[in-house]
Design a protein around this motif. Structure first.
Motif, PDB file in Angstrom:
ATOM      1  N   ARG A  40       0.905  -1.196   0.061  1.00 32.92           N
ATOM      2  CA  ARG A  40       0.101   0.166   0.010  1.00 32.92           C
ATOM      3  C   ARG A  40       0.848   1.263  -0.066  1.00 32.92           C
ATOM      4  NH1 ARG A  40      -2.717  -3.594   3.596  1.00 32.92           N
ATOM      5  NH2 ARG A  40      -1.781  -2.717   5.354  1.00 32.92           N
ATOM      6  N   VAL A  41       2.171   0.992  -0.035  1.00 36.00           N
ATOM      7  CA  VAL A  41       3.080   2.160  -0.121  1.00 36.00           C
ATOM      8  C   VAL A  41       3.763   2.432  -1.287  1.00 36.00           C
ATOM      9  CG1 VAL A  41       5.239   3.284   1.198  1.00 36.00           C
ATOM     10  CG2 VAL A  41       3.660   1.778   2.382  1.00 36.00           C
ATOM     11  N   ARG A  42       3.173   3.558  -2.263  1.00 39.37           N
ATOM     12  CA  ARG A  42       3.741   3.341  -3.399  1.00 39.37           C
ATOM     13  C   ARG A  42       5.250   4.027  -3.366  1.00 39.37           C
ATOM     14  NH1 ARG A  42       3.720   7.356  -7.429  1.00 39.37           N
ATOM     15  NH2 ARG A  42       3.395   6.609  -9.720  1.00 39.37           N
ATOM     16  N   SER A  43       5.955   3.752  -4.093  1.00 42.57           N
ATOM     17  CA  SER A  43       7.295   4.457  -4.138  1.00 42.57           C
ATOM     18  C   SER A  43       7.333   5.803  -5.027  1.00 42.57           C
ATOM     19  CB  SER A  43       8.224   3.549  -5.020  1.00 42.57           C
ATOM     20  OG  SER A  43       7.914   3.467  -6.424  1.00 42.57           O
ATOM     21  N   PHE A  44       8.293   6.595  -4.287  1.00 37.27           N
ATOM     22  CA  PHE A  44       8.391   7.862  -5.133  1.00 37.27           C
ATOM     23  C   PHE A  44       8.702   8.001  -6.371  1.00 37.27           C
ATOM     24  CE2 PHE A  44       8.741   9.116  -0.368  1.00 37.27           C
ATOM     25  CZ  PHE A  44       7.887   9.795  -0.237  1.00 37.27           C
TER      26      PHE A  44
END
Length: 238
Positions: A40-44
């Protein structure tokens, strides 16, 4: 009538198997929950798992390895026979920290193969022997008990064959740890992930490594049970 030399009482060695099962379930739950969290954590960077894999391979001068999708959940793997990094549905087109970490881990295996990493070569050489041992160990043990009793040479051969499968599990550990270490280091150095993203990837890969540790521990406990039950003496004469 006696069962494994313990009469009608509960075989206490069964707890060794139960411990192995519980370890496996705990490790699988840990990797699933950790992967779900960082999925759920999208990469920058916004890179997909496939794009990150291709960039890492190119950065290491590896151009003869392809990156392809494979169906299933967490079915990611590197096939050294065809030189293909295969990424699952939740990794190939995903842009999450978890997806990029898993993709990088499989690239780590491709890098090991490219440089002839010793433990990987040893594990690959063990594959046919370990498969042979794991498939025939229990039939050999059962045949030995049926025709020669617990002290039958066939039983001892079966235990030895099972130990080959255990050896394979143990050799797998440094291979997996090294691939994860490469993945974290390269993702940071290549600027694909940074800061807390790298920490997140490290947690995902550590959780994944626990499944291999649990599998090895379970195999060792099973081998210990076999040695306790059948190793060294014929209980038919007790």
């Amino acid at each position: 009538m006696y069962g494994y030399g313990y009469g009608y009482r509960l075989d206490p060695t069964i707890f060794l198997v139960l411990i192995g099962v519980l370890l496996s379930l705990w490790a699988q739950n840990r990797v699933n929950s950790t992967f779900a969290r960082y999925s759920r954590v999208r990469s920058f960077s916004g890179m997909t798992g496939a794009e990150a894999a291709r960039r890492l391979l190119n950065a290491q001068g590896i151009y003869d390895v392809t990156v392809q999708p494979v169906s299933g959940k967490l079915t990611d793997h590197y096939d050294p026979r065809t030189k293909v990094v295969k990424l699952s549905d939740s990794v190939y087109n995903a842009t999450s920290v978890a997806a990029i970490g898993v993709a990088a881990h499989e690239c780590g295996h491709a890098m090991q193969h490219n440089e002839g990493y010793g433990p990987l070569r040893f594990r690959s050489a063990l594959v046919p022997v370990a498969n042979f041992g794991s498939q025939l160990s229990w039939p050999m043990i059962l045949l030995g008990i049926l025709f020669g009793g617990l002290g039958s040479p066939l039983v001892q051969v079966g235990i030895l064959m099972f130990s080959l499968a255990v050896l394979f599990q143990l050799v797998t550990l440094p291979v997996e740890f090294n691939a994860s270490s490469r993945a974290v280091r390269l993702l940071d150095s290549q600027g694909i992930l940074s800061g807390e993203e790298v920490d997140g990837t490290r947690k995902v890969l550590k959780a994944a490594a626990l499944t291999y540790v649990a599998a090895a521990a379970g195999s060792i406990l099973q081998l210990l049970r076999l040695v306790i039950l059948f190793g060294g003496r014929d209980r038919d004469n007790d």
